[in-house]
Motif scaffolding. Structure first.
Motif, PDB file in Angstrom:
ATOM      1  N   ASN A 273     -17.279 -28.250 -18.133  1.00  0.00           N
ATOM      2  CA  ASN A 273     -17.180 -28.060 -16.686  1.00  0.00           C
ATOM      3  C   ASN A 273     -17.720 -29.318 -16.022  1.00  0.00           C
ATOM      4  O   ASN A 273     -18.564 -30.013 -16.576  1.00  0.00           O
TER       5      ASN A 273
ATOM      6  N   GLY B 110     -12.202 -32.409 -19.919  1.00  0.00           N
ATOM      7  CA  GLY B 110     -12.090 -32.189 -21.370  1.00  0.00           C
ATOM      8  C   GLY B 110     -12.485 -30.766 -21.689  1.00  0.00           C
ATOM      9  O   GLY B 110     -11.929 -29.812 -21.143  1.00  0.00           O
ATOM     10  N   THR B 111     -13.478 -30.603 -22.559  1.00  0.00           N
ATOM     11  CA  THR B 111     -13.971 -29.257 -22.872  1.00  0.00           C
ATOM     12  C   THR B 111     -15.330 -29.026 -22.208  1.00  0.00           C
ATOM     13  O   THR B 111     -16.235 -28.442 -22.789  1.00  0.00           O
TER      14      THR B 111
ATOM     15  N   TYR C 103      -6.299 -25.623 -26.060  1.00  0.00           N
ATOM     16  CA  TYR C 103      -6.828 -26.852 -26.671  1.00  0.00           C
ATOM     17  C   TYR C 103      -5.689 -27.652 -27.297  1.00  0.00           C
ATOM     18  O   TYR C 103      -5.666 -28.880 -27.219  1.00  0.00           O
TER      19      TYR C 103
END
Ligand SMILES: Cc1ncc(COP(=O)(O)O)c(C=O)c1O
Length: 360
Positions: free
Chosen positions: A235, A232-233, A199
């Motif tokens: 799927n 980003g964070t 991250y």
């Protein structure tokens, strides 16, 4: 019971007078937290204590070498029984231990993970918000606690769980930028693990994307810059023609719990779902011939986040209006209904959190 728990209740609850309906994501923490320590080769000192500062010396290995992993999961109030429920806690338990294994950290025992979660949620159940898109976000995390400056696995670790009442993560559809320079994960690396360093590495590219007017990066593979990885964070999913496609997991893609749940729910709805590599050329082609109907990201925090526009090599590609979409919006509603236990738990994903007795 192999791991006895101690419970210290707060004398000053912060819950009274708090408006749970207008909380920014991840800034408000519930009254308590769970703590356990790994030393002398075993887990010990499991306890629930009031949420507050923890104290370590500056030589803490997690700070220097990044041996630090986490999970993100949710508890809701069941619309059927009124009791707190956890969503797919077993999958999160398995994943934290996959991450731990990759980062040379000890496995967290199931009893410690599950009882820690259930005890915390049961004690702080008044903190679970109960409006659309809201939840009690749970953050189990594990970090190295040796006080030592030298690169080797730590001998001691701390495992903790925090709880945050949260509303929707990305309240609006997102604009995403395809990465052209930076990479999130390489084969043989730690992309599949929820390692804190992943991250940290994403922050600069995300900052650049933001400054250019985008909400998230759509990561490509780091070898050919050709295949979609994640967004980003989240799927990433695309709907091309009548098929829902998503890249296969492996060592560069996090095995998302929401991703897996989405695939199973979409299949149960009769949708055609393919887990296969998606190239940027396929996406460009589908955009050009009109067969790219939707793109969305999935994740615990975001649930389903609709992609409004994607951008590649200086061109913005708008996608159809959300109200014209037939997959993402239905999936989002189904996932939320599932997590709230508003629909029958046909998949066995809901874990009720039982009332604790003798807690003072
Ligand atoms: C990099 C990354 N990919 C995907 C996800 C989605 O995973 P899950 O659905 O388990 O939350 C997350 C976040 O949780 C993430 O951090």
């Amino acid at each position: 019971m192999e791991y006895p728990f101690e419970i210290q209740m707060t004398k000053n609850s912060r819950l009274e007078g708090l408006d749970l309906s207008s909380l920014p994501f991840g800034r408000t923490f519930s009254d308590h937290m769970f703590v356990a320590d790994y030393k002398d080769g075993k887990w010990q000192d499991c306890k629930i204590v009031p949420y507050g500062p923890i104290s370590f010396n500056p030589g803490l290995m997690a700070l220097h070498y990044g041996q630090s992993i986490f999970e993100g999961m949710k508890a809701n109030v069941s619309k059927t029984t009124g009791e707190p429920v956890l969503f797919r806690a077993d999958k999160h338990f398995q994943r934290i231990n996959k991450s731990a294994e990759r980062l040379a950290m000890p496995q967290v025992p199931e009893e410690v993970f599950m009882k820690g979660l259930e005890t915390l949620v049961s004690i702080d159940k008044g903190w679970i918000p109960n409006y659309e898109g809201s939840a009690l976000y749970l953050r189990p995390f594990l970090f190295a606690t040796d006080e030592f400056l030298g690169v080797r696995p730590s001998d001691t670790y701390r495992f903790m769980i925090l709880a945050c009442p949260v509303g929707p993560y990305y309240p609006k559809p997102v604009r995403i930028l395809v990465a052209q320079k930076y990479v999130r994960a390489f084969p043989g690396g730690v992309g599949f693990a929820k390692a804190a360093g992943n991250y940290a590495a994403s922050l600069k590219p995300a900052k650049i994307a933001k400054s250019e007017g985008y909400d998230q990066i759509l990561w490509l593979d780091g070898q050919e810059f050709k295949y979609l990885q994640e967004c980003g964070t989240m799927n990433i999913f695309a709907v091309i023609g009548d098929t829902v496609v998503t890249p296969p997991t492996g060592d560069t893609i996090l095995d998302g719990v929401t991703r897996d749940s989405s695939i199973q729910l979409l299949k149960a709805m009769g949708k055609k779902v393919e887990e296969r590599p998606i190239s940027i050329n396929e996406l460009l082609q589908a955009q050009a011939d009109g067969s790219l109907k939707e793109m969305f990201g999935t994740g615990t925090a975001a649930v389903v986040s609709h992609v409004e526009t994607w951008a590649y090599q200086g061109t913005d590609y708008p996608l159809p209006a959300i109200e014209d979409r037939v997959v993402g919006p239905v999936l989002k509603k189904t996932l939320e209904d599932y997590k709230n236990n508003a629909i029958e738990d046909t998949m066995g994903w809901i874990k009720p959190v039982k009332e604790l007795v003798n807690v003072k």
